[in-house]
Design a protein around this motif. Sequence first.
Motif, PDB file in Angstrom:
ATOM      1  N   GLU A  41       1.005  -1.158  -0.094  1.00 47.59           N
ATOM      2  CA  GLU A  41       0.096  -0.046   0.096  1.00 47.59           C
ATOM      3  C   GLU A  41       0.853   1.232   0.001  1.00 47.59           C
ATOM      4  OE1 GLU A  41      -2.215  -1.051   3.439  1.00 47.59           O
ATOM      5  OE2 GLU A  41      -3.566  -1.969   2.256  1.00 47.59           O
ATOM      6  N   ASP A  42       1.937   1.244   1.069  1.00 41.19           N
ATOM      7  CA  ASP A  42       2.769   2.453   1.131  1.00 41.19           C
ATOM      8  C   ASP A  42       3.642   2.665  -0.343  1.00 41.19           C
ATOM      9  OD1 ASP A  42       1.504   2.810   3.342  1.00 41.19           O
ATOM     10  OD2 ASP A  42       3.439   2.253   4.658  1.00 41.19           O
ATOM     11  N   GLY A  43       4.063   1.576  -0.773  1.00 37.53           N
ATOM     12  CA  GLY A  43       4.822   1.691  -2.094  1.00 37.53           C
ATOM     13  C   GLY A  43       4.122   2.177  -3.298  1.00 37.53           C
ATOM     14  N   LEU A  44       2.837   1.586  -3.371  1.00 36.78           N
ATOM     15  CA  LEU A  44       2.171   1.816  -4.489  1.00 36.78           C
ATOM     16  C   LEU A  44       1.472   3.594  -4.202  1.00 36.78           C
ATOM     17  CD1 LEU A  44      -0.105   1.668  -6.752  1.00 36.78           C
ATOM     18  CD2 LEU A  44      -1.714   0.664  -5.049  1.00 36.78           C
ATOM     19  N   GLU A  45       1.183   3.723  -2.930  1.00 38.50           N
ATOM     20  CA  GLU A  45       0.576   5.050  -2.926  1.00 38.50           C
ATOM     21  C   GLU A  45       1.855   6.204  -3.187  1.00 38.50           C
ATOM     22  OE1 GLU A  45      -1.928   7.422   0.352  1.00 38.50           O
ATOM     23  OE2 GLU A  45      -0.783   5.840   1.276  1.00 38.50           O
ATOM     24  N   ASP A  46       3.017   5.964  -3.015  1.00 36.04           N
ATOM     25  CA  ASP A  46       4.122   6.983  -3.087  1.00 36.04           C
ATOM     26  C   ASP A  46       4.331   7.162  -4.602  1.00 36.04           C
ATOM     27  OD1 ASP A  46       4.409   7.123  -0.463  1.00 36.04           O
ATOM     28  OD2 ASP A  46       6.246   6.150  -0.512  1.00 36.04           O
ATOM     29  N   PRO A  87       6.118  -0.926  -7.982  1.00 33.46           N
ATOM     30  CA  PRO A  87       7.222  -0.463  -7.136  1.00 33.46           C
ATOM     31  C   PRO A  87       7.037  -0.921  -5.618  1.00 33.46           C
ATOM     32  CG  PRO A  87       4.961   0.743  -7.358  1.00 33.46           C
ATOM     33  CD  PRO A  87       4.907  -0.209  -8.211  1.00 33.46           C
ATOM     34  N   TRP A  88       6.286  -1.812  -5.451  1.00 33.92           N
ATOM     35  CA  TRP A  88       6.230  -2.535  -4.200  1.00 33.92           C
ATOM     36  C   TRP A  88       6.975  -4.164  -4.333  1.00 33.92           C
ATOM     37  CZ3 TRP A  88       2.042  -1.061  -7.037  1.00 33.92           C
ATOM     38  CH2 TRP A  88       1.397  -2.064  -7.469  1.00 33.92           C
TER      39      TRP A  88
END
Length: 412
Positions: free
Chosen positions: A342-347, A391-392
């Motif tokens: 989630e964080d990698g995708l969001e960034d 990206p994740w």
Amino acid sequence: MSRLLALLSTVLVLLGTIALPTASAQDGIEVTATDVVNNFPEEVVFRLSAHSEAVIEEVTLHYQILPDGVAAYSRLDFTPGERVQVDYQLKANNPPRSYLAPGAQIDYYWEVEDGAGNKLTTDASTFVYEDIRFSWESVSEGDVSVYWYSGSSSSAESALVVASDTLDEMSTLLGATVDYPVKVWFYDSYEDMLPVLVKRSEAHEQRVIVLGERVASDTILMLTDEGGDVLRHELAHVVTHVAGEGPYGSLPTWLDEGTAMYAQSEPGDSYTSALESAVKRDSLLSVRSMTSPTGDASKVSLFYGQAWSLVDFLVETYGPAKFAELFATFKEGSTVDNALLEDGLEDAWRASLDLSPRERPTPAEDQVSEASPTPAGQTDTAGDADEDEFPWGTAIGLVAAGGALVGVILLG
């Protein structure tokens, strides 16, 4: 293009009862009568009469609701005797225990045992649950059928073209094959459709109008006036179910709903407007919060708009092949740290919108007491990923609950 146009009402269906032939005697037990009564929309009643030279002590109904239901059985309560009649009421809309969609196929058989040790098993039979309030017509092509009772055949045929094209396009995108027939039922009004929608709370039904909903793996309910993109949206859910949901995991809501939005010809002005406003204010929802449905009606438009934007970003940036790989990994039920996903995708997604990464709690603030420490030398490679890779990294196996969103107008 071959099409079949047929009237789906017969005297037996209108009566809501199907009488089955008498089963042959076996080991001293004889089933003298069976029937199935469709008490739409409340229940389906399975009925059996039998006699034996010895006291009949046990009667069991075995059944399975296709294609989603698991094999189930019920031992019936009755007064033992040499002659018995038993009924079993299968509730038609009692989630999560049972739900019968229009057109649902129920396979079943009976077992009867007496005190002398004799046992009779009937042949397997099939009953199809119908909405007997209306005289239905249908048009079909391949494994897709459209049913209606109000409106024109030309509208139904247009809907059939949309349905067939959408299933083909989404199956190609997700690398999945829908290998069972799909049924689309058009209702003339929300009031007509409400009794067959999956039952929810009274408060939900009062504040939500459902335009369309996938109520079973193979069944979509629609309002007659809501063809086009609502139909595309719901049919996409048929494919996402096949592509990404398995016995060990399900899709996060943002991915399921975003993919359904991506299947539409356009996402819709209310959703894109909500997204654009949130981008300007830097008030987007966190991807973590979108793993499950939002319960805030004021955020429904943003939820849908943001889900569409996330999926559009994934497909356009990393390509259909890797997008399909993401669904396949979910289906396998792989479990990894969801923060990597989630964080990698969001960034990466926020960067595409010219926004900086979201501020998050420090590891000390966000640490779970029993979490394992990160081994020395191990780093998060999300920020170093090549442009043609997710990206994740390997963290594409998040197991998360999906579901329908709550709002004033609902796409299932």
